[in-house]
Write an enzyme that holds these catalytic residues in place. Structure first.
Site, mmCIF file in Angstrom:
data_model
loop_
_atom_site.group_PDB
_atom_site.id
_atom_site.type_symbol
_atom_site.label_atom_id
_atom_site.label_comp_id
_atom_site.label_asym_id
_atom_site.label_seq_id
_atom_site.Cartn_x
_atom_site.Cartn_y
_atom_site.Cartn_z
ATOM 1 N N HIS A 48 0.854 -1.188 0.000
ATOM 2 C CA HIS A 48 0.000 0.000 0.000
ATOM 3 C C HIS A 48 0.895 1.244 0.000
ATOM 4 O O HIS A 48 2.114 1.152 0.153
ATOM 5 C CB HIS A 48 -0.939 -0.006 1.217
ATOM 6 C CG HIS A 48 -0.239 -0.004 2.542
ATOM 7 N ND1 HIS A 48 -0.168 -1.092 3.371
ATOM 8 C CD2 HIS A 48 0.437 0.979 3.180
ATOM 9 C CE1 HIS A 48 0.510 -0.793 4.452
ATOM 10 N NE2 HIS A 48 0.896 0.459 4.364
HETATM 11 P P1 TYD Z 1 -1.515 -2.937 7.699
HETATM 12 O O1 TYD Z 1 -1.037 -1.533 7.797
HETATM 13 O O2 TYD Z 1 -2.345 -3.312 6.510
HETATM 14 O O3 TYD Z 1 -0.282 -3.955 7.825
HETATM 15 P P2 TYD Z 1 0.993 -4.210 6.874
HETATM 16 O O4 TYD Z 1 1.224 -2.997 6.053
HETATM 17 O O5 TYD Z 1 2.098 -4.501 7.827
HETATM 18 O O6 TYD Z 1 0.723 -5.388 6.027
HETATM 19 O O7 TYD Z 1 -2.313 -3.280 9.039
HETATM 20 C C1 TYD Z 1 -2.713 -4.587 9.369
HETATM 21 C C2 TYD Z 1 -3.927 -4.483 10.275
HETATM 22 O O8 TYD Z 1 -3.587 -3.841 11.505
HETATM 23 C C3 TYD Z 1 -5.076 -3.693 9.663
HETATM 24 O O9 TYD Z 1 -6.296 -4.346 10.008
HETATM 25 C C4 TYD Z 1 -5.011 -2.369 10.340
HETATM 26 C C5 TYD Z 1 -4.392 -2.683 11.693
HETATM 27 N N1 TYD Z 1 -3.550 -1.602 12.213
HETATM 28 C C6 TYD Z 1 -3.934 -0.912 13.353
HETATM 29 O O10 TYD Z 1 -4.991 -1.181 13.958
HETATM 30 N N2 TYD Z 1 -3.114 0.065 13.840
HETATM 31 C C7 TYD Z 1 -1.958 0.390 13.232
HETATM 32 O O11 TYD Z 1 -1.229 1.300 13.718
HETATM 33 C C8 TYD Z 1 -1.579 -0.310 12.031
HETATM 34 C C9 TYD Z 1 -0.304 0.022 11.312
HETATM 35 C C10 TYD Z 1 -2.409 -1.291 11.565
#
Ligand code: TYD
Length: 131
Positions: A48
């Site tokens: 993303h």
């Molecule tokens: P995501 O940012 O998509 O993870 P990555 O980029 O590491 O693959 O986040 C994964 C999940 O965690 C998503 O459901 C959102 C949640 N999340 C939070 O609740 N707080 C946060 O600070 C972050 C970064 C993610």
């Protein structure tokens, strides 16, 4: 794109200390810290970009590989030391791959979690960087 930042360590026989301060090593005010653990080499993450968020990522243990893309193209960077960081600016697509089993990836962010700030579609990201 030059997102790699080298961090100074204060080391002696007792170990190493690395400091991260807003306005010094980290070029923004830190409003959130999160970290990823229990990672595996065959489970990449990220995929993303963000509209506004700035982030600063450090592998405090282990290693991983970042794939990043901005308006100028794609590049890869390896984090393999707790004295290296990657600055992830807005509108930079990022993927994290090849986590070592001991990897702990810590991220400092300029804002609190906001799903509306995510660009999770690669096509939408490409459209955003073109405009
Ligand atoms: P995501 O940012 O998509 O993870 P990555 O980029 O590491 O693959 O986040 C994964 C999940 O965690 C998503 O459901 C959102 C949640 N999340 C939070 O609740 N707080 C946060 O600070 C972050 C970064 C993610």
């Amino acid at each position: 794109m030059s997102p790699l930042v080298e961090l100074a360590a204060v080391g002696d026989a007792r170990g190493r200390l690395v400091a991260l301060e807003a306005g010094r090593q980290v070029p923004f005010d830190i409003r959130r810290v999160y970290y990823l653990t229990g990672l595996s080499p065959d489970q990449p993450r990220g995929f993303h970009a963000h509209w506004h968020l700035r982030q600063f990522a450090v592998c405090v243990a282990g290693s991983c590989r970042f794939v990043m893309e901005d308006a100028e193209g794609r590049a890869e960077f390896r984090l393999s030391s707790a004295t290296q960081a990657i600055l992830i600016e807005p509108l930079v697509w990022h993927e994290m791959h090849d986590f070592s089993p001991d990897c702990v990836l810590m991220v400092l962010a300029s804002g609190v979690y906001d799903e509306a700030d995510y660009i999770r579609s690669y096509d939408a990201f490409r459209k955003a960087v073109r405009s």
